[in-house]
Write an enzyme that holds these catalytic residues in place. Sequence first.
Site, PDB file in Angstrom:
ATOM      1  CB  CYS A  72      -0.764   0.120   1.437  1.00 18.69           C
ATOM      2  SG  CYS A  72      -1.820   1.547   1.575  1.00 18.69           S
ATOM      3  CG  HIS A 164      -1.939  -1.331  -9.638  1.00 19.86           C
ATOM      4  ND1 HIS A 164      -2.977  -0.476  -8.973  1.00 19.86           N
ATOM      5  CD2 HIS A 164      -1.374  -1.570  -8.999  1.00 19.86           C
ATOM      6  CE1 HIS A 164      -2.576  -0.503  -7.642  1.00 19.86           C
ATOM      7  NE2 HIS A 164      -1.335  -1.124  -7.408  1.00 19.86           N
ATOM      8  CD  GLU A 211      -7.165   0.390  -2.078  1.00 21.33           C
ATOM      9  OE1 GLU A 211      -6.197  -0.523  -1.146  1.00 21.33           O
ATOM     10  OE2 GLU A 211      -6.795   1.440  -1.863  1.00 21.33           O
ATOM     11  CB  CYS A 220      -5.249   3.988  -4.994  1.00 18.44           C
ATOM     12  SG  CYS A 220      -4.100   2.238  -5.021  1.00 18.44           S
ATOM     13  N   GLY A 223      -1.465   2.153  -7.193  1.00 21.63           N
ATOM     14  CA  GLY A 223      -2.152   3.151  -8.122  1.00 21.63           C
ATOM     15  C   GLY A 223      -1.901   3.875  -8.901  1.00 21.63           C
TER      16      GLY A 223
END
Length: 278
Positions: A72, A164, A211, A220, A223
């Site tokens: 994360c 992703h 997410e 994110c 991301g």
Amino acid sequence: MALRFHKYEGLGNDFIVVSSSSRAERFDAEAARILCDRHRGIGADGVISVGTGPDGFFMGVVNADGSRPEMCGNGIRCAMLYLARTGQIGTEAVRIETDAGPHECTMLELDPGGRAGLVRVAMRPYSLVPDPSWLAADREQIDASLSVDDHAITATAVSMGNPHLVVFDAERQGAMALAPRLERLDLFPARVNVGLAELTGPRAIGLRVFERGVGMTEACGTGACAAAAAAVETGRMPRGEAIEVSLPGGVLTIVVGERGAPVSMTGSARFVFEGLVD
């Protein structure tokens, strides 16, 4: 038993941060679901466990639905601020182990009270040949065509240690409404984070991320890195230059170097409050 917790946020992506004595110790998924409930719990996008082991600092993440992402980006900046705020680090670069591998992090700025900071993270190199455990293909998926409910979507698959799928011109492609379906396509057995991107300038991207385990988020970090990498690989953005990725919660600065090199992510983190919970 009372649990001491700390609440942090990175561009609105918020986390409950707790201390952990062992990397092998995993925060309970059901407890995470209860604590992250925004109506009956503390409220958060996930729980982050931070501690020190034989190899240095480590971080583990549990999403609000109890699932466990590998990494994360916003969370690791919050972990850095937690370590600084609790006096475990200074302004030196440190390495934090994650389920997606080690990441070198540097506290670039820290306010006198330790309530906010600016953190640069050397994210792991991106991959366009995704791990077959989450993508049923062994080839690059660059501006590839996907079918969702008989609707054609062009997207690029990027791994930042977690999966992703980046969709450019998302609004024109009608991808906003399809994000929950894209997340759970059979092509992605472990589900996928869906990046809904729009080019807003020569080195600027507007991004929303649906997410895994959370839904639409304020921000994110992985991301943003995936979107910048996809933009570079498809020729939409220059390599080796700062790209501003604007998310609903704020802006991250991403630099995508050559393939195989770490992706640089710079952004803020902020302490919100702390307390005890049964």
